[in-house]
Design a protein around this motif. Sequence first.
Motif, PDB file in Angstrom:
ATOM      1  N   MET A 185       0.840  -1.180   0.000  1.00 26.41           N
ATOM      2  CA  MET A 185       0.000   0.000   0.000  1.00 26.41           C
ATOM      3  C   MET A 185       0.869   1.221   0.000  1.00 26.41           C
ATOM      4  O   MET A 185       1.937   1.242   0.568  1.00 26.41           O
ATOM      5  CB  MET A 185      -0.894   0.027   1.243  1.00 26.41           C
ATOM      6  N   SER A 186       0.403   2.290  -0.612  1.00 26.61           N
ATOM      7  CA  SER A 186       1.160   3.514  -0.633  1.00 26.61           C
ATOM      8  C   SER A 186       0.637   4.456   0.424  1.00 26.61           C
ATOM      9  O   SER A 186      -0.410   4.263   0.997  1.00 26.61           O
ATOM     10  CB  SER A 186       1.075   4.158  -2.025  1.00 26.61           C
ATOM     11  N   GLY A 187       1.386   5.552   0.627  1.00 31.20           N
ATOM     12  CA  GLY A 187       0.952   6.532   1.603  1.00 31.20           C
ATOM     13  C   GLY A 187       1.823   6.482   2.832  1.00 31.20           C
ATOM     14  O   GLY A 187       2.667   5.617   3.002  1.00 31.20           O
ATOM     15  N   LYS A 188       1.637   7.458   3.691  1.00 28.78           N
ATOM     16  CA  LYS A 188       2.440   7.551   4.899  1.00 28.78           C
ATOM     17  C   LYS A 188       2.019   6.484   5.891  1.00 28.78           C
ATOM     18  O   LYS A 188       0.862   6.145   5.998  1.00 28.78           O
ATOM     19  CB  LYS A 188       2.271   8.932   5.531  1.00 28.78           C
ATOM     20  N   SER A 189       2.996   5.998   6.633  1.00 31.82           N
ATOM     21  CA  SER A 189       2.678   5.065   7.702  1.00 31.82           C
ATOM     22  C   SER A 189       3.669   5.261   8.828  1.00 31.82           C
ATOM     23  O   SER A 189       4.734   5.816   8.641  1.00 31.82           O
ATOM     24  CB  SER A 189       2.710   3.624   7.209  1.00 31.82           C
ATOM     25  N   GLY A 190       3.300   4.773   9.990  1.00 33.00           N
ATOM     26  CA  GLY A 190       4.189   4.807  11.138  1.00 33.00           C
ATOM     27  C   GLY A 190       4.513   6.207  11.598  1.00 33.00           C
ATOM     28  O   GLY A 190       3.740   7.125  11.431  1.00 33.00           O
ATOM     29  N   PRO A 191       5.712   6.428  12.155  1.00 37.82           N
ATOM     30  CA  PRO A 191       6.067   7.684  12.770  1.00 37.82           C
ATOM     31  C   PRO A 191       6.128   8.854  11.807  1.00 37.82           C
ATOM     32  O   PRO A 191       6.062   9.991  12.222  1.00 37.82           O
ATOM     33  CB  PRO A 191       7.460   7.409  13.361  1.00 37.82           C
ATOM     34  N   THR A 224       2.213   2.645  17.503  1.00 35.54           N
ATOM     35  CA  THR A 224       2.121   1.299  18.048  1.00 35.54           C
ATOM     36  C   THR A 224       1.044   0.492  17.342  1.00 35.54           C
ATOM     37  O   THR A 224      -0.115   0.862  17.338  1.00 35.54           O
ATOM     38  CB  THR A 224       1.804   1.346  19.551  1.00 35.54           C
ATOM     39  N   GLY A 225       1.448  -0.627  16.727  1.00 36.64           N
ATOM     40  CA  GLY A 225       0.483  -1.529  16.114  1.00 36.64           C
ATOM     41  C   GLY A 225      -0.027  -1.096  14.753  1.00 36.64           C
ATOM     42  O   GLY A 225      -0.723  -1.840  14.104  1.00 36.64           O
ATOM     43  N   ASP A 226       0.309   0.086  14.298  1.00 38.92           N
ATOM     44  CA  ASP A 226      -0.226   0.579  13.031  1.00 38.92           C
ATOM     45  C   ASP A 226       0.266  -0.221  11.836  1.00 38.92           C
ATOM     46  O   ASP A 226      -0.475  -0.415  10.881  1.00 38.92           O
ATOM     47  CB  ASP A 226       0.106   2.049  12.839  1.00 38.92           C
ATOM     48  N   ALA A 227       1.511  -0.663  11.870  1.00 41.32           N
ATOM     49  CA  ALA A 227       2.037  -1.448  10.760  1.00 41.32           C
ATOM     50  C   ALA A 227       1.240  -2.740  10.612  1.00 41.32           C
ATOM     51  O   ALA A 227       0.945  -3.180   9.496  1.00 41.32           O
ATOM     52  CB  ALA A 227       3.518  -1.737  10.969  1.00 41.32           C
ATOM     53  N   ALA A 228       0.859  -3.340  11.723  1.00 39.82           N
ATOM     54  CA  ALA A 228       0.057  -4.563  11.680  1.00 39.82           C
ATOM     55  C   ALA A 228      -1.328  -4.286  11.109  1.00 39.82           C
ATOM     56  O   ALA A 228      -1.845  -5.066  10.304  1.00 39.82           O
ATOM     57  CB  ALA A 228      -0.056  -5.176  13.074  1.00 39.82           C
ATOM     58  N   LEU A 239      -5.044  -4.397   6.597  1.00 41.60           N
ATOM     59  CA  LEU A 239      -5.878  -3.647   5.648  1.00 41.60           C
ATOM     60  C   LEU A 239      -5.528  -4.034   4.221  1.00 41.60           C
ATOM     61  O   LEU A 239      -6.413  -4.273   3.392  1.00 41.60           O
ATOM     62  CB  LEU A 239      -5.695  -2.144   5.858  1.00 41.60           C
ATOM     63  N   GLU A 240      -4.224  -4.135   3.930  1.00 38.35           N
ATOM     64  CA  GLU A 240      -3.797  -4.539   2.590  1.00 38.35           C
ATOM     65  C   GLU A 240      -4.297  -5.948   2.264  1.00 38.35           C
ATOM     66  O   GLU A 240      -4.802  -6.206   1.177  1.00 38.35           O
ATOM     67  CB  GLU A 240      -2.284  -4.477   2.486  1.00 38.35           C
ATOM     68  N   ALA A 241      -4.188  -6.852   3.238  1.00 39.05           N
ATOM     69  CA  ALA A 241      -4.680  -8.220   3.032  1.00 39.05           C
ATOM     70  C   ALA A 241      -6.182  -8.216   2.780  1.00 39.05           C
ATOM     71  O   ALA A 241      -6.682  -8.936   1.910  1.00 39.05           O
ATOM     72  CB  ALA A 241      -4.342  -9.090   4.246  1.00 39.05           C
ATOM     73  N   MET A 242      -6.917  -7.378   3.530  1.00 39.65           N
ATOM     74  CA  MET A 242      -8.372  -7.313   3.363  1.00 39.65           C
ATOM     75  C   MET A 242      -8.748  -6.797   1.976  1.00 39.65           C
ATOM     76  O   MET A 242      -9.657  -7.330   1.327  1.00 39.65           O
ATOM     77  CB  MET A 242      -8.956  -6.412   4.450  1.00 39.65           C
TER      78      MET A 242
END
Length: 192
Positions: free
Chosen positions: A1-7, A24-28, A33-36
């Motif tokens: 997935m593209s876009g900002k993630s994490g810190p 915390t936990g956002d990467a998971a 979300l990508e899997a869904m």
Amino acid sequence: MSGKSGPSATAEGAPDGTPARTGTGDAAVDADLEAMVQIMGRMFRGMKGRRAHEEAEELIGMVKAAGLGPRHVPVLIGLVLNGPVPVGVLARHMALSPATVSQLVGELQRGGFVDRRPDERDRRRMIVSLHEERRALVERFAWRRLRPLRMTLEALGPAEREHFLHGWRTLVEMMERAGKDDPLCGGISRGA
């Protein structure tokens, strides 16, 4: 997935109003979300198999030719699962108001998809059933779509089914909430 993630995500969130991630936990969650999204893509592709698509086109074409629309199809599927049945019972099964279902049934009757007849035990109630000339097509259409769902539920144990259905209910509730909050979506109506 593209876009900002994490810190690296900003505290204000994305320009589209998506809340900022906290770390915390956002990467998971992003991975899930990508899997869904991938799973839903496969699901929709699976629903568009050639034969199923031809049958769907035939039924949808007949629905459109009768001046009806996609909102009428769940009533037909409800009748495959529960009919013949009074309008009030069908409305309960569909989680819609009796007035809404009565209107949809009336339109389907005028289009030649359903019949209404008085209940032999209570002449004040009307029993709704699929019109005999359309029954086979509607049943093939419905069961082609319902069979994978039934197979899925049969493959899960009782606790898994409970969690699975909880997930689907949560998804629908979040979609309804997002639709109400988003002026571009126009809201999602449970009565339609």
